[in-house]
Motif scaffolding. Sequence first.
Motif, PDB file in Angstrom:
ATOM      1  N   GLU A   8     -21.805 -16.077  -4.664  1.00  0.00           N
ATOM      2  CA  GLU A   8     -21.850 -14.467  -4.933  1.00  0.00           C
ATOM      3  C   GLU A   8     -21.354 -13.865  -3.829  1.00  0.00           C
ATOM      4  O   GLU A   8     -20.912 -12.521  -4.176  1.00  0.00           O
ATOM      5  CB  GLU A   8     -23.464 -14.026  -5.347  1.00  0.00           C
ATOM      6  CG  GLU A   8     -23.422 -12.649  -5.909  1.00  0.00           C
ATOM      7  CD  GLU A   8     -24.788 -12.228  -6.506  1.00  0.00           C
ATOM      8  OE1 GLU A   8     -24.968 -11.154  -6.888  1.00  0.00           O
ATOM      9  OE2 GLU A   8     -25.522 -13.184  -6.506  1.00  0.00           O
ATOM     10  N   GLU A 175     -18.714 -15.502 -14.317  1.00  0.00           N
ATOM     11  CA  GLU A 175     -19.896 -16.209 -14.947  1.00  0.00           C
ATOM     12  C   GLU A 175     -20.376 -17.245 -13.958  1.00  0.00           C
ATOM     13  O   GLU A 175     -20.109 -17.403 -12.769  1.00  0.00           O
ATOM     14  CB  GLU A 175     -19.342 -16.938 -16.265  1.00  0.00           C
ATOM     15  CG  GLU A 175     -18.846 -16.077 -17.406  1.00  0.00           C
ATOM     16  CD  GLU A 175     -18.296 -16.638 -18.504  1.00  0.00           C
ATOM     17  OE1 GLU A 175     -18.543 -18.107 -18.515  1.00  0.00           O
ATOM     18  OE2 GLU A 175     -17.896 -15.951 -19.466  1.00  0.00           O
ATOM     19  N   ARG A 176     -21.653 -17.701 -14.163  1.00  0.00           N
ATOM     20  CA  ARG A 176     -22.484 -18.651 -13.485  1.00  0.00           C
ATOM     21  C   ARG A 176     -21.717 -19.964 -12.853  1.00  0.00           C
ATOM     22  O   ARG A 176     -21.926 -20.211 -11.857  1.00  0.00           O
ATOM     23  CB  ARG A 176     -23.738 -19.019 -14.203  1.00  0.00           C
ATOM     24  CG  ARG A 176     -24.772 -17.725 -14.509  1.00  0.00           C
ATOM     25  CD  ARG A 176     -25.206 -17.299 -13.126  1.00  0.00           C
ATOM     26  NE  ARG A 176     -25.883 -17.867 -12.113  1.00  0.00           N
ATOM     27  CZ  ARG A 176     -26.392 -17.637 -11.219  1.00  0.00           C
ATOM     28  NH1 ARG A 176     -26.181 -16.303 -10.560  1.00  0.00           N
ATOM     29  NH2 ARG A 176     -26.839 -18.639 -10.341  1.00  0.00           N
TER      30      ARG A 176
END
Length: 220
Positions: A8, A175-176
Amino acid sequence: MAFSGWPEEALDFYDGLAVDNTKSYWTEHKAVYEDKILRPMTELTEELAAEFGEPKIFRPYRDVRFSADKTPYKTHIGATVGHSGYLQLSAEGLGAGAGMWQMGPDHLARYRGAVAEDGPGHKLEEIIAAIEQADVTVHGHGVLKSAPRGYPVDHPRIDLLRFKGLTAWRQWPVERWLETSAAKDPRHFIFPNDPAPLLLAHRSRRPVRAPASKGWRGDR
């Protein structure tokens, strides 16, 4: 190390750069760029190299010599893989493409000759239709305003004949999976139902590829 995705912090870096595109921001966060963005991209492209070809990661600095926008840094990291593959990470997510942005004269002549013939011309139309159904966008570049010399304006594939470059591109939002090793194999998410999707887009252009042609632009 093996590629394990972008954390992130990589996206946070580009969010911050969009707000403060200055040397002071870059200097303060350079370690984040090198460890959270550049290192994963290097790992990813090295793993893809065996299948797609030699990689090249573009520098983060913008060429501002002829631009009204004088911000010094790109808000994405881009890399080519082989002659016609391209990957890009930004705060908006991950993008991947294949094709030729600008064909050399010999390559362009061969491309147009193939498009004009019914056999290879129909095949290219089928390939484009197939990848567009998988949410991949096909772009024509350097489009002529009229028919190229030697071809009739009413040719059934006149739109393809007017292109000087042809690429396929898909962009995915954040997205993850972007934070995991699943991002290392574009084939798993470019065409979810096809076992070799990036190869499809990549190999579909091999019959009209020439060494003198340019792939993705050198300053991306």
